[in-house]
Motif scaffolding. Sequence first.
Motif, PDB file in Angstrom:
ATOM      1  N   GLN A   1      20.067  -3.035  -1.850  1.00 41.26           N
ATOM      2  CA  GLN A   1      18.727  -2.501  -2.011  1.00 41.26           C
ATOM      3  C   GLN A   1      17.704  -3.594  -2.227  1.00 41.26           C
ATOM      4  N   VAL A   2      16.531  -3.366  -1.714  1.00 42.05           N
ATOM      5  CA  VAL A   2      15.403  -4.273  -1.918  1.00 42.05           C
ATOM      6  C   VAL A   2      14.258  -3.459  -2.489  1.00 42.05           C
ATOM      7  N   GLN A   3      13.672  -3.955  -3.537  1.00 42.36           N
ATOM      8  CA  GLN A   3      12.478  -3.328  -4.098  1.00 42.36           C
ATOM      9  C   GLN A   3      11.271  -4.198  -3.748  1.00 42.36           C
ATOM     10  N   LEU A   4      10.225  -3.547  -3.285  1.00 39.24           N
ATOM     11  CA  LEU A   4       9.000  -4.246  -2.896  1.00 39.24           C
ATOM     12  C   LEU A   4       7.846  -3.739  -3.745  1.00 39.24           C
ATOM     13  N   ALA A   5       7.059  -4.661  -4.256  1.00 35.38           N
ATOM     14  CA  ALA A   5       5.926  -4.286  -5.098  1.00 35.38           C
ATOM     15  C   ALA A   5       4.679  -5.009  -4.622  1.00 35.38           C
ATOM     16  N   GLU A   6       3.709  -4.227  -4.151  1.00 37.78           N
ATOM     17  CA  GLU A   6       2.448  -4.801  -3.682  1.00 37.78           C
ATOM     18  C   GLU A   6       1.439  -4.895  -4.827  1.00 37.78           C
ATOM     19  N   SER A   7       0.549  -5.838  -4.696  1.00 31.39           N
ATOM     20  CA  SER A   7      -0.561  -5.973  -5.636  1.00 31.39           C
ATOM     21  C   SER A   7      -1.709  -6.677  -4.926  1.00 31.39           C
ATOM     22  N   GLY A   8      -2.862  -6.666  -5.571  1.00 33.57           N
ATOM     23  CA  GLY A   8      -4.004  -7.396  -5.041  1.00 33.57           C
ATOM     24  C   GLY A   8      -5.077  -6.546  -4.391  1.00 33.57           C
ATOM     25  N   GLY A   9      -4.814  -5.247  -4.280  1.00 31.49           N
ATOM     26  CA  GLY A   9      -5.834  -4.379  -3.703  1.00 31.49           C
ATOM     27  C   GLY A   9      -7.002  -4.189  -4.648  1.00 31.49           C
ATOM     28  N   GLY A  10      -8.037  -3.541  -4.149  1.00 31.49           N
ATOM     29  CA  GLY A  10      -9.209  -3.287  -4.980  1.00 31.49           C
ATOM     30  C   GLY A  10     -10.398  -2.888  -4.147  1.00 31.49           C
ATOM     31  N   LEU A  11     -11.546  -2.905  -4.788  1.00 27.15           N
ATOM     32  CA  LEU A  11     -12.805  -2.559  -4.145  1.00 27.15           C
ATOM     33  C   LEU A  11     -13.574  -3.846  -3.845  1.00 27.15           C
ATOM     34  N   VAL A  12     -14.019  -3.985  -2.612  1.00 26.58           N
ATOM     35  CA  VAL A  12     -14.738  -5.190  -2.207  1.00 26.58           C
ATOM     36  C   VAL A  12     -15.851  -4.805  -1.244  1.00 26.58           C
ATOM     37  N   GLN A  13     -16.906  -5.579  -1.232  1.00 20.76           N
ATOM     38  CA  GLN A  13     -17.986  -5.320  -0.279  1.00 20.76           C
ATOM     39  C   GLN A  13     -17.621  -5.834   1.099  1.00 20.76           C
ATOM     40  N   ALA A  14     -18.240  -5.243   2.087  1.00 18.68           N
ATOM     41  CA  ALA A  14     -18.029  -5.706   3.462  1.00 18.68           C
ATOM     42  C   ALA A  14     -18.350  -7.195   3.557  1.00 18.68           C
ATOM     43  N   GLY A  15     -17.488  -7.910   4.278  1.00 17.00           N
ATOM     44  CA  GLY A  15     -17.626  -9.350   4.391  1.00 17.00           C
ATOM     45  C   GLY A  15     -16.832 -10.124   3.362  1.00 17.00           C
ATOM     46  N   GLY A  16     -16.332  -9.434   2.368  1.00 14.42           N
ATOM     47  CA  GLY A  16     -15.571 -10.068   1.305  1.00 14.42           C
ATOM     48  C   GLY A  16     -14.121 -10.313   1.685  1.00 14.42           C
ATOM     49  N   PRO A 108       7.186   0.519  12.518  1.00 15.15           N
ATOM     50  CA  PRO A 108       7.539   0.677  11.098  1.00 15.15           C
ATOM     51  C   PRO A 108       8.942   1.225  10.895  1.00 15.15           C
ATOM     52  N   ASN A 109       9.482   1.910  11.890  1.00 15.58           N
ATOM     53  CA  ASN A 109      10.814   2.513  11.752  1.00 15.58           C
ATOM     54  C   ASN A 109      11.934   1.481  11.755  1.00 15.58           C
ATOM     55  N   LEU A 110      11.628   0.251  12.135  1.00 10.99           N
ATOM     56  CA  LEU A 110      12.644  -0.798  12.177  1.00 10.99           C
ATOM     57  C   LEU A 110      12.778  -1.529  10.845  1.00 10.99           C
ATOM     58  N   TYR A 111      11.924  -1.182   9.904  1.00  9.50           N
ATOM     59  CA  TYR A 111      11.987  -1.795   8.579  1.00  9.50           C
ATOM     60  C   TYR A 111      12.772  -0.878   7.647  1.00  9.50           C
ATOM     61  N   SER A 112      13.660  -1.463   6.877  1.00  6.48           N
ATOM     62  CA  SER A 112      14.539  -0.663   6.030  1.00  6.48           C
ATOM     63  C   SER A 112      13.908  -0.314   4.685  1.00  6.48           C
ATOM     64  N   TYR A 113      12.968  -1.139   4.245  1.00  2.00           N
ATOM     65  CA  TYR A 113      12.409  -0.955   2.902  1.00  2.00           C
ATOM     66  C   TYR A 113      10.883  -0.989   2.960  1.00  2.00           C
ATOM     67  N   ARG A 114      10.268  -0.255   2.061  1.00  3.97           N
ATOM     68  CA  ARG A 114       8.816  -0.198   1.995  1.00  3.97           C
ATOM     69  C   ARG A 114       8.376  -0.084   0.547  1.00  3.97           C
ATOM     70  N   GLY A 115       7.261  -0.715   0.229  1.00  8.81           N
ATOM     71  CA  GLY A 115       6.714  -0.616  -1.116  1.00  8.81           C
ATOM     72  C   GLY A 115       5.880   0.633  -1.304  1.00  8.81           C
ATOM     73  N   GLN A 116       5.331   0.775  -2.504  1.00  8.96           N
ATOM     74  CA  GLN A 116       4.535   1.958  -2.846  1.00  8.96           C
ATOM     75  C   GLN A 116       3.102   1.866  -2.340  1.00  8.96           C
ATOM     76  N   GLY A 117       2.664   0.681  -2.049  1.00 14.42           N
ATOM     77  CA  GLY A 117       1.330   0.517  -1.487  1.00 14.42           C
ATOM     78  C   GLY A 117       0.293   0.094  -2.511  1.00 14.42           C
ATOM     79  N   THR A 118      -0.773  -0.502  -2.013  1.00 15.16           N
ATOM     80  CA  THR A 118      -1.909  -0.886  -2.837  1.00 15.16           C
ATOM     81  C   THR A 118      -3.183  -0.502  -2.084  1.00 15.16           C
ATOM     82  N   GLN A 119      -4.135   0.053  -2.803  1.00 14.10           N
ATOM     83  CA  GLN A 119      -5.335   0.579  -2.184  1.00 14.10           C
ATOM     84  C   GLN A 119      -6.365  -0.524  -1.971  1.00 14.10           C
ATOM     85  N   VAL A 120      -6.897  -0.557  -0.768  1.00 13.11           N
ATOM     86  CA  VAL A 120      -8.002  -1.462  -0.433  1.00 13.11           C
ATOM     87  C   VAL A 120      -9.183  -0.611   0.000  1.00 13.11           C
ATOM     88  N   THR A 121     -10.305  -0.799  -0.668  1.00 14.53           N
ATOM     89  CA  THR A 121     -11.519  -0.064  -0.330  1.00 14.53           C
ATOM     90  C   THR A 121     -12.637  -1.059  -0.054  1.00 14.53           C
TER      91      THR A 121
END
Length: 124
Positions: A1-16, A108-121
């Motif tokens: 098993q592989v666990q994946l954890a994303e981070s770094g998302g957030g709210l940013v202005q266009a061009g950022g 995406p179907n060829l990848y066995s593992y996926r993280g929970q995701g991080t929101q980018v706005t």
Amino acid sequence: QVQLAESGGGLVQAGGSLRLSCVASGRTFNNFHMGWFRQAPGKEREFVAAISWTGSSTYSSDSVKGRFTISRDNAKNTAYLQMNSLKPEDTATYYCAAGHLVSNPSNPNLYSYRGQGTQVTVSS
């Protein structure tokens, strides 16, 4: 098993810029190809970028080419997605994925593992 954890998302202005990270645990990270996908509400999951397990090959979708860069640090078990010149249409939940035999990095179907995701706005 592989666990994946994303981070770094957030709210940013266009061009950022934002840098997403994906930390892997559980198995040897450097055996896996890594990919980033995104999904906006009401839309299909979309391929963003991918990188081979050695880091020698990278792939990106036309919509992000020249703005986003994928990279990895196998010593840190981490993949990155550097996102520059962000646009409102980049708003989505971003997922990282890991797989061994990824003949088509954009599938995406060829990848066995996926993280929970991080929101980018991205605001206009």
